[in-house]
Design an enzyme around this catalytic site. Structure first.
Site, PDB file in Angstrom:
ATOM      1  N   ARG A 174       0.834  -1.203   0.000  1.00 41.91           N
ATOM      2  CA  ARG A 174       0.000   0.000   0.000  1.00 41.91           C
ATOM      3  C   ARG A 174       0.860   1.241   0.000  1.00 41.91           C
ATOM      4  O   ARG A 174       1.848   1.310   0.730  1.00 41.91           O
ATOM      5  CB  ARG A 174      -0.905   0.023   1.228  1.00 41.91           C
ATOM      6  N   ARG A 280       7.143 -16.236  14.301  1.00 45.32           N
ATOM      7  CA  ARG A 280       6.446 -15.135  14.950  1.00 45.32           C
ATOM      8  C   ARG A 280       6.184 -15.442  16.413  1.00 45.32           C
ATOM      9  O   ARG A 280       6.234 -16.594  16.846  1.00 45.32           O
ATOM     10  CB  ARG A 280       5.136 -14.801  14.238  1.00 45.32           C
TER      11      ARG A 280
END
Length: 369
Positions: A174, A280
């Site tokens: 984005r 993670r």
């Protein structure tokens, strides 16, 4: 005699069972685990909803699916905004203007696009032939090296040059200062966890739930006792791996309860270096904006799947998809069975897509309008 036996009390099987029961059919649901809800199972520890099989964030743009799931739970306003930790450098995900500013000091979208164009020029205009080239074509070499390469190789257990480009084609990029990972209209976490959703689906007078039941150990009895069976397990295991074994990636979890109220300040932090073998760390309390005095963290370690372990991610390369296609053709010849879900259809599904597929299957099977 039962109308349906559903093998697997996960989301697909439970939605189907709920719809079949509403339509007036007697249903038995079995699961080899000692709990319902499959991999979306949550339980309360230290006042915190603990996601036992990894983080699950509900998101969808389908209003019908959003309304459907909201009949079973109230959702909070959680917005998925993970961050990446690369050797103690912190970057925003998905890749957006905050990421580009931290990386290159650029301010405007035009500056960011110029920087990416400079770096993707290394491909000389050729079409990407592997994941590495696909990533560079989307975000350039810097982001690929710091935030994609090592994470992806840990996740899939092979080099990015050996992975197909389609794996990363939907990589969110984005040119706005927006840290919301999903573009979907609806997003959140059920207040009080996911397990309640499946428990409410299965809390019906026409549904019988049997846990700690292995389908393969009781196969003949289960087949004799129902008109039809909805099977959500591994499709290759169903056929005793006759044509070969489909590949999966598995996960190992390391969980700690810590005597501090906040470990990392975010629900999801990806570790994109090669030194840490986990991909993670999940801090569960942040999914519900928790203020408990303790916290719970889980490290996720991807690993090769072997028979007997839990399969998490189908390896949807050409070889495995071809093999699945052969099993799917075999499944079509067995009219007593309906195959569904992530393992029965050999496809990684977001939760809204699982519900959609289960409702579609129920509509056809039950002849619902």
């Amino acid at each position: 005699m039962l109308k349906y036996t559903v093998v697997g009390a996960g989301l697909f099987g439970s939605v189907f069972a709920f719809e079949a029961a509403k339509a007036g059919h007697q249903v038995r649901v079995i699961d080899k685990r000692n709990h319902v809800a499959g991999n979306i199972y949550t339980k309360q520890i230290e006042g915190i909803q603990f996601h036992q099989y990894g983080a699950h964030i509900f998101h969808t743009s389908n209003e019908e699916i959003w309304d459907y799931v909201n009949q079973f739970a109230e959702f909070n306003r959680y917005t998925n905004s993970p961050i990446a930790n690369y050797r103690d450098e912190i970057y925003n995900l998905p890749f957006n203007m905050n990421t580009f500013n931290k990386l290159w000091g650029v301010i405007s979208p035009l500056e960011a696009k110029v920087k990416i164009d400079e770096q993707r020029a290394i491909l000389n205009g050729r079409s990407p032939e592997n994941l590495e080239e696909q990533a560079i074509s989307l975000v350039g070499t810097d982001i690929y090296e710091k935030l994609i390469k090592n994470y992806t190789e840990k996740q899939w257990g092979r080099s990015c040059t050996e992975l197909p480009p389609f794996i990363i084609k939907r990589l969110p990029v984005r040119f706005t200062y927006d840290n919301n990972y999903f573009n979907d209209k609806y997003q959140g976490i059920p207040i009080g966890g996911y397990t309640q959703i499946v428990e409410k689906m299965l809390d019906h007078s026409k549904i019988e739930v049997n846990l700690n039941v292995d389908f393969f150990e009781n196969r003949k009895e289960l087949e004799d006792d129902a008109d039809k069976i909805v099977y959500t397990g591994m499709i290759d295991q169903f056929f005793d791996y006759t044509l070969g074994t489909l590949e999966y990636r598995s996960l190992k979890f390391e969980t700690e309860i810590l005597d501090i109220d906040n470990f990392q300040g975010n629900a999801v932090v990806n570790y994109t270096d090669s030194e840490n073998k986990f991909t993670r760390i999940i801090e569960h309390k942040h999914f519900e904006f928790g203020t408990q005095p303790k916290t719970i963290i889980t490290k996720e370690y991807p690993e090769d799947w072997e028979k007997g372990e839990e399969p998490y991610y189908p390896v949807n390369d050409m070889k495995n998809n071809d093999l699945y296609g052969q099993y799917k053709n075999m499944a079509k010849e067995n009219s007593k069975y309906i195959f569904g879900g992530r393992l029965g259809m050999y496809k990684y599904f977001d939760m809204d897509k699982v519900i959609f597929e289960a409702l579609k299957t129920a509509k056809v099977e039950l002849r619902l309008k």
